[in-house]
Write a protein that holds these residues in place. Structure first.
Motif, PDB file in Angstrom:
ATOM      1  N   LYS A   1     148.777 -32.732  63.714  1.00 42.20           N
ATOM      2  CA  LYS A   1     149.403 -33.627  64.676  1.00 42.20           C
ATOM      3  C   LYS A   1     150.817 -33.954  64.204  1.00 42.20           C
ATOM      4  N   TYR A   2     151.613 -34.469  65.132  1.00 43.09           N
ATOM      5  CA  TYR A   2     152.995 -34.833  64.828  1.00 43.09           C
ATOM      6  C   TYR A   2     153.173 -36.315  65.149  1.00 43.09           C
ATOM      7  N   TRP A   3     153.642 -37.051  64.158  1.00 45.94           N
ATOM      8  CA  TRP A   3     153.753 -38.498  64.265  1.00 45.94           C
ATOM      9  C   TRP A   3     155.224 -38.925  64.172  1.00 45.94           C
TER      10      TRP A   3
ATOM     11  N   ASP B   1     149.188 -33.078  58.589  1.00 41.71           N
ATOM     12  CA  ASP B   1     149.960 -33.535  59.750  1.00 41.71           C
ATOM     13  C   ASP B   1     151.440 -33.630  59.364  1.00 41.71           C
TER      14      ASP B   1
ATOM     15  N   ASP C   1     151.781 -41.103  68.053  1.00 40.86           N
ATOM     16  CA  ASP C   1     151.358 -39.710  68.031  1.00 40.86           C
ATOM     17  C   ASP C   1     152.110 -38.985  69.144  1.00 40.86           C
TER      18      ASP C   1
ATOM     19  N   THR D   1     152.266 -35.663  69.470  1.00 43.18           N
ATOM     20  CA  THR D   1     151.739 -34.303  69.662  1.00 43.18           C
ATOM     21  C   THR D   1     151.614 -33.926  71.142  1.00 43.18           C
TER      22      THR D   1
END
Length: 820
Positions: free
Chosen positions: A370-372, A443, A501, A503
């Motif tokens: 995921k990308y935060w 992540d 988040d 994503t």
């Protein structure tokens, strides 16, 4: 600090003779070396190994069966250094050595029998040199290292006993649900009195939704008990027949699920299993997915399911199987009773423990990262601290250790009390909940300073950590920074929240990554252009196909330079194409691979070169995708490059390739065969370099397409892909997603039957129309395998079969009804 296992093969182990002139084999090296060198061959670990890390040394069998295992405990003496070779080296200080069983060595084949250690990554992927292990795994190995007799006492016990001993050891650390089960028990015991059921009102039935796990999702509970879906008399009669009817339980369950007279909307098979288990917990265990996976996949108990079994018959066979294996009695002998609840409640929690540990064993199958987006304090005031300490933090130190809160509701309540808020701090509570539980190792995190500037991009490298003495940042995670700088993002919509988040916001993420010069690879993940090794072990795990066919494809790439993967729908042709490129290259290198999908309007001008409009609307000469790709490969002749053409037979191939068709041929590669293309400038020539490989995919079930142009066909080798339902890797993959063995067998049986019918239909269909395995390869864990399976049949398999046999609706219904 990270913990490790480093492996060495006694038959291939090399020792620096200049540095260690008196040490000649791995045993002597480890025993007498004191401070020894070891290779770091997994590049991703080079920056993770730190001085003081604890490392077990694992000697492989090296051809001598049952001699491998842990022979030493060491500590990292100095951090990895580049020695000028292919790998970095690290110095280890040897603390204790045991070279054979009599000395207390931990033998691999015995550790393989223990549930605590049978699923170590080194057991599942034996070809590596460096393995990162969890703190729990290290603690377990250290416990056995300190008391090798403990291993001996366990290996001769039955598999069930070994798991029970493991459960007993971990009992205090395992999150159990006995309080919830006790409430459910008290509620459902009233059902054993028929007078109570006859007197129940709608509000009483609604309480079922509070005491059955299947209704923990609000949507499911709302469907079943939000409003009455039948008369109160039907609810009473249905439950009276289910609990107190005179017919066998299997028949009564079947009536409850499928007979219109008894069926109640929203109460399905999973809920029914729990209702029976709660009413009669001294006789029946729950039959939910967690229980099935534990029993069938891990305890290796086969309930003897047969094709055509209903849910009710499977339920009864499951109960019979666990009774035949004396699980309840063995539990009482090994673990003892922990509560005053009936025995099968405790057995169910034991199964839940197995399920949770079973999920952990698939750590190699990492979820997509995921990308935060994280704020480094107000206007980025903590960024320097983040960067210099290679950490990120969430703040709110007054909350203490976030692991002490059950959920975000408790966090919100604490924030409200501590700050005397007159509002509910939902966003702040969610940020803390996500920081402690949702962010995972692997992540990625983007750091913002204010709402108009990005300052860093990194990868999370640790679980959640808490230390009141950690400077200003008590709750933190370690990060490896990939990029840091100052990027203006004032033109992008930035969230005001502390942690987001991002994503799902693909357009936003793509624009952000472009600004900080981060690329997306073929798997759709963003990252720097780093090569990651891709070996035989990876391709064995990833592809549901015979390795001989893999080797055929690789050999064909070597001598033909061009292959086409052809097969029926759903065999994962594009997925296979990418991995064959990785395997042939030896690494995942996104910069060396490009992909395009042909379609009927695709042209020479887009593929090779032509006049196309620019941003100002003027037609100018522009290089096509393949032309640019070949130019890039020409500039790097020492590397291989792979061009994947998806659906290659959907385009007009002669039109798309034009005169370049000749150059595709393997013996027409290189500068000596360069030609002038249709749009070549004066004196300019083009050629396809020898380091370019072309991989096409083609769907054999596409009736609307003409055969591939013969001129192109003779330039390609054709690799036939088949459904992989019967392969071990397919079955193992489904297990990683939490599917029980019984369901895996059902999928295999169903698709074998369907594909046999398709192959035998020589007039309309045939082998090229079989249905592939990708319909049954979910990319996330499956919580409700029955619901997932039925959705795939209803929404994907059934429509395809209806298209195949558009005039034989009864045939489609008959094929699928046996499994629904």
């Amino acid at each position: 600090m990270p913990k490790w296992i480093f492996q060495g093969n006694p038959k291939q182990f090399s020792i620096n003779e200049d540095k260690y002139p008196d040490l000649h084999d791995i045993n002597q090296y480890v025993k007498d070396g004191k401070i020894i060198d070891w290779s770091i061959r997994q590049k991703q670990h080079t920056h993770e190994v730190k001085t003081g890390d604890q490392v077990f040394i694992w000697r492989s069998d090296g051809g001598d069966k049952n001699t491998g295992g842990i022979i030493a405990l060491t500590e990292v003496y100095s951090e990895p250094k580049d020695n000028g070779g292919a790998y970095s080296q690290v110095e280890l200080k040897v603390k204790e050595t045991r070279l054979n069983e009599s000395e207390g060595m931990l033998l691999r084949h015995k550790l393989k029998k223990l549930p605590e250690t049978r699923n170590l990554l080194i057991m599942r992927l034996a070809q590596l040199t460096n393995y990162k292990i969890t703190d729990d795994e290290f603690a377990t190995l250290l416990r056995f290292w300190a008391d090798p007799e403990l291993v001996e006492k366990r290996v001769d016990k039955s598999l069930i006993e070994r798991y029970l001993l493991y459960y007993n050891d971990e009992y205090d650390n395992f999150s159990k649900e006995f309080e919830y089960l006790e409430d459910s028990y008290r509620y459902f015991q009233k059902f054993r009195d028929p007078k109570y059921i006859k007197s129940m009102e709608w509000e009483d039935f609604q309480q079922i939704g509070e005491h059955v796990n299947a209704y923990r999702m609000p949507l499911a509970k709302g469907r079943a008990f939000g409003k009455m879906n039948a008369s109160i008399e039907k609810y009473r009669a249905s439950f009276l027949n289910l609990i107190h009817g005179s017919d066998p339980l299997e028949y009564r369950m079947e009536q409850f699920l499928n007979n219109d007279q008894h069926k109640l909307f929203g109460i399905g098979a999973s809920a029914l299993s729990e209702i029976i288990g709660n009413v009669y917990p001294e006789d029946y265990c729950f039959y939910n997915q967690r229980d099935r996976v534990a029993v069938e996949n891990e305890l290796e108990i086969e309930p003897d399911y047969q094709r055509g079994d209903t849910f009710s018959s499977k339920f009864i066979k499951f109960q019979k199987a666990i009774k035949e294996h004396d699980i309840a009695a063995t539990y009482e002998n090994v673990v003892g009773r922990k509560t005053n609840l009936p025995i099968y409640y405790e057995v169910d929690q034991f199964f839940s423990f197995i399920f949770d540990k079973f999920k952990d064993k698939h750590a190699i199958e990492k979820e997509a990262p995921k990308y935060w987006l994280l704020a480094a304090g107000e206007n980025g005031k903590y960024w320097d601290y983040f960067r210099d300490n290679e950490q990120i933090s969430i703040g709110w130190n007054e909350l203490g250790d976030l692991r002490n809160y059950k959920d975000k509701k408790e966090i919100a309540q604490s924030l409200k009390e501590k700050h005397d808020y007159d509002h509910h701090p939902r966003n702040d509570a969610l940020a803390n909940e996500q920081f402690v539980r949702e962010i995972k190792e692997g992540d990625y995190v983007l750091i913002k300073a204010g709402t108009s500037q990005l300052v860093g991009f990194g990868q999370i490298t640790s679980p959640y950590q808490y230390s009141p003495g950690n400077g200003a940042q008590h709750s933190f995670r370690d990060v490896e920074w990939i990029r840091h700088g100052e990027w203006d993002v004032s033109d992008l919509p930035f969230h005001q929240k502390t942690l987001t988040d991002v994503t799902p916001y693909e357009d936003f993420l793509q624009k952000v990554m472009q600004k900080i010069e981060i690329i997306k690879d073929l798997e759709g993940e963003y990252g720097v252009n780093e090569s990651k090794p891709y070996t035989t072990e990876h391709i064995k795990r990833d592809l549901f196909m015979d390795l001989k066919k893999v080797e055929d494809a690789i050999e064909s790439l070597d001598y033909k330079k061009n292959i086409i993967l052809q097969g029926p729908p759903g065999v994962g042709k594009t997925f296979v194409a990418k991995r064959l490129a990785y395997y042939h290259l030896g690494s995942k290198s996104p910069n060396n691979i490009d992909m395009i999908q042909f379609h009927q309007s695709y042209s020479y001008e887009e593929f090779i070169r032509g006049f196309k409009p620019n941003t100002e609307g003027h037609f100018v000469l522009q290089d096509g995708l393949f032309y640019k790709f070949c130019r890039k490969a020409q500039e790097q002749p020492e590397e291989n490059f792979y061009f994947i053409i998806d659906e290659i037979n959907r385009g007009n191939l002669s039109k798309i390739f034009g005169e370049v068709m000749m150059l595709v041929e393997a013996d027409k590669r290189g500068k000596e065969f360069e030609i002038q293309t249709t749009y070549s400038k004066e004196g300019e020539h083009f050629y396809i370099p020898e380091n370019v490989y072309v991989i096409g995919t083609m769907n054999t079930a596409d009736r609307s397409l003409a055969m591939v142009d013969y001129a192109l066909r003779r330039r390609f080798a054709f690799i036939e892909l088949e459904p992989g339902f019967n392969t071990e890797s397919f079955k193992e993959y489904l297990q990683t997603k939490g599917i029980s063995q019984g369901f895996i067998d059902t999928i295999d049986s169903l698709m074998k039957e369907i594909n046999t019918e398709i192959v035998n239909d020589k007039v309309n269909l045939g082998k090229g129309f079989e249905i592939g395995h990708s319909y049954f390869t979910p990319d996330h864990d499956i919580e409700d395998e029955q619901g997932w399976f039925e959705r795939v049949l209803r929404l994907e398999i059934k429509p395809l079969l209806q298209e195949y046999w558009f005039d034989q609706e009864d045939k489609v219904h008959e094929l699928l009804s046996r499994y629904q």
